[in-house]
Design a protein around this motif. Structure first.
Motif, mmCIF file in Angstrom:
data_model
loop_
_atom_site.group_PDB
_atom_site.id
_atom_site.type_symbol
_atom_site.label_atom_id
_atom_site.label_comp_id
_atom_site.label_asym_id
_atom_site.label_seq_id
_atom_site.Cartn_x
_atom_site.Cartn_y
_atom_site.Cartn_z
ATOM 1 N N ARG A 263 -6.038 -21.371 -38.387
ATOM 2 C CA ARG A 263 -6.367 -21.656 -36.953
ATOM 3 C C ARG A 263 -5.450 -21.827 -36.285
ATOM 4 O O ARG A 263 -4.848 -23.222 -36.100
ATOM 5 C CB ARG A 263 -8.210 -22.037 -36.544
ATOM 6 N N ALA A 264 -5.462 -21.070 -34.971
ATOM 7 C CA ALA A 264 -4.656 -21.698 -33.775
ATOM 8 C C ALA A 264 -5.430 -22.984 -33.259
ATOM 9 O O ALA A 264 -6.777 -23.539 -32.268
ATOM 10 C CB ALA A 264 -4.847 -21.453 -32.910
ATOM 11 N N ASN A 265 -5.350 -24.673 -33.168
ATOM 12 C CA ASN A 265 -5.397 -25.535 -33.543
ATOM 13 C C ASN A 265 -5.430 -25.748 -31.331
ATOM 14 O O ASN A 265 -6.042 -26.645 -31.359
ATOM 15 C CB ASN A 265 -5.419 -26.982 -33.755
ATOM 16 N N THR A 266 -4.211 -26.276 -31.183
ATOM 17 C CA THR A 266 -3.697 -25.746 -30.049
ATOM 18 C C THR A 266 -3.917 -25.308 -28.713
ATOM 19 O O THR A 266 -3.719 -23.867 -29.370
ATOM 20 C CB THR A 266 -2.791 -26.631 -30.065
ATOM 21 N N VAL A 267 -3.652 -25.640 -27.814
ATOM 22 C CA VAL A 267 -4.134 -24.367 -26.911
ATOM 23 C C VAL A 267 -2.273 -23.753 -26.934
ATOM 24 O O VAL A 267 -2.367 -22.496 -27.012
ATOM 25 C CB VAL A 267 -3.671 -24.747 -25.651
ATOM 26 N N LEU A 268 -1.030 -24.361 -26.832
ATOM 27 C CA LEU A 268 0.048 -23.984 -27.219
ATOM 28 C C LEU A 268 -0.151 -22.830 -28.171
ATOM 29 O O LEU A 268 0.915 -21.696 -28.158
ATOM 30 C CB LEU A 268 1.036 -24.971 -27.093
ATOM 31 N N VAL B 127 8.307 -34.089 -27.501
ATOM 32 C CA VAL B 127 7.599 -34.548 -28.570
ATOM 33 C C VAL B 127 6.470 -33.035 -29.586
ATOM 34 O O VAL B 127 6.697 -33.332 -30.523
ATOM 35 C CB VAL B 127 6.438 -35.671 -28.084
ATOM 36 N N ASP B 128 5.724 -32.684 -28.875
ATOM 37 C CA ASP B 128 5.232 -30.680 -29.048
ATOM 38 C C ASP B 128 6.126 -30.396 -30.026
ATOM 39 O O ASP B 128 5.037 -30.188 -31.667
ATOM 40 C CB ASP B 128 4.370 -30.475 -28.438
ATOM 41 N N PRO B 129 7.193 -30.366 -29.787
ATOM 42 C CA PRO B 129 8.258 -29.394 -30.819
ATOM 43 C C PRO B 129 7.882 -29.753 -32.263
ATOM 44 O O PRO B 129 7.641 -29.296 -32.867
ATOM 45 C CB PRO B 129 8.921 -29.035 -29.891
ATOM 46 N N LEU B 130 7.861 -31.344 -32.492
ATOM 47 C CA LEU B 130 8.126 -32.391 -33.401
ATOM 48 C C LEU B 130 7.062 -32.517 -34.325
ATOM 49 O O LEU B 130 7.417 -32.515 -35.266
ATOM 50 C CB LEU B 130 8.700 -33.458 -32.950
ATOM 51 N N ILE B 131 5.577 -32.136 -33.637
ATOM 52 C CA ILE B 131 4.946 -32.583 -34.146
ATOM 53 C C ILE B 131 4.029 -30.727 -34.955
ATOM 54 O O ILE B 131 3.625 -31.113 -35.903
ATOM 55 C CB ILE B 131 3.458 -32.735 -33.282
ATOM 56 N N MET C 216 -1.955 -35.028 -29.235
ATOM 57 C CA MET C 216 -2.941 -35.160 -28.403
ATOM 58 C C MET C 216 -3.594 -36.925 -28.158
ATOM 59 O O MET C 216 -4.170 -37.364 -26.687
ATOM 60 C CB MET C 216 -4.394 -35.321 -29.261
ATOM 61 N N MET C 217 -3.013 -37.774 -28.779
ATOM 62 C CA MET C 217 -2.707 -39.140 -28.319
ATOM 63 C C MET C 217 -2.114 -39.488 -27.201
ATOM 64 O O MET C 217 -2.195 -40.250 -26.028
ATOM 65 C CB MET C 217 -2.280 -39.978 -29.789
ATOM 66 N N PHE C 218 -0.337 -38.503 -27.381
ATOM 67 C CA PHE C 218 -0.425 -39.036 -26.195
ATOM 68 C C PHE C 218 -0.965 -38.506 -24.537
ATOM 69 O O PHE C 218 -0.256 -39.146 -23.959
ATOM 70 C CB PHE C 218 1.382 -38.247 -26.332
ATOM 71 N N ALA C 219 -0.872 -36.982 -25.199
ATOM 72 C CA ALA C 219 -1.742 -36.563 -23.874
ATOM 73 C C ALA C 219 -3.322 -37.775 -23.038
ATOM 74 O O ALA C 219 -3.279 -37.791 -21.887
ATOM 75 C CB ALA C 219 -2.406 -35.956 -23.694
ATOM 76 N N GLN C 220 -4.183 -38.047 -23.897
ATOM 77 C CA GLN C 220 -5.081 -39.879 -23.376
ATOM 78 C C GLN C 220 -4.384 -40.865 -23.076
ATOM 79 O O GLN C 220 -5.144 -40.872 -22.547
ATOM 80 C CB GLN C 220 -5.508 -39.363 -25.071
#
Length: 192
Positions: free
Chosen positions: A158-163, A122-126, A1-5
């Motif tokens: 809960r599903a937190n991210t769109v992915l 990055v996302d798969p690692l997070i 999320m920080m990377f997207a910002q």
């Protein structure tokens, strides 16, 4: 999320720099540069002379064969006949606008590439692997996956991210397709 910002902030700063460059270059554009205006004359073949295209930076009132075609390929008495065949057009464009559009386009493409790199690297690692779903390899595993999918998830998960939401929807769709296949094949066996 920080990377997207951060990506959005970088894209915004690039856009701001591009706009500042354009604003600062506007006073220099007051007199049109030689790249922005031209007169283009297209002359077809005439007698033993091949056709040719002539370009010259002249004003709009001087955009004719006599001012643009240099050196004149025909002798003095054929100039008028040759110039009647030539078609001259005055062309004007704004290189500053073209540059701004290209900078904006490259900024958007760069931001999208950074976001794609984030999603791929990055996302798969997070994200943590989901313990409630299993890959659907064959029909035996499908039965196990269906039994696990019917187990309700805890209220805190809960599903937190769109992915994660997209992945959940994809898993539901796969289960529905497998159910439909099973129903069709069972009916086929019953009918034959």
């Amino acid at each position: 999320m920080m990377f997207a910002q951060c990506t959005l902030k970088c894209a915004n700063s690039l856009l701001l720099v591009a706009l500042l460059c354009c604003i600062l270059s506007l006073p220099a554009q007051a007199s049109k540069s030689s790249e922005d205006i031209r007169c283009k004359c297209i002359c077809p073949p005439y007698r033993n002379i091949s056709g040719h295209i002539y370009n010259k930076n002249v004003s709009q009132k001087d955009c004719n064969c006599l001012h643009v075609v240099e050196p004149m390929p025909v002798p003095g008495n054929d100039v008028e006949a040759y110039c009647l065949l030539c078609e001259c057009k005055y062309e004007e464009r704004s290189t500053t606008t073209i540059k701004v559009i290209i900078i904006i386009y490259l900024s958007v493409v760069g931001a999208l590439l950074l976001y794609m790199a984030f999603l791929v690297l990055v996302d798969p690692l997070i994200r943590k692997p989901d313990a409630y779903t299993q890959p659907l390899h064959n029909e035996e595993e499908n039965e196990d996956a269906r039994s696990l999918a019917t187990v309700p998830t805890p209220s805190g998960a809960r599903a937190n991210t769109v992915l994660e939401r997209v992945e959940g929807a994809q898993q539901r769709w796969k289960r529905q397709v497998q159910e439909q296949r099973k129903t069709v094949f069972d009916r086929h066996k019953m009918l034959s």
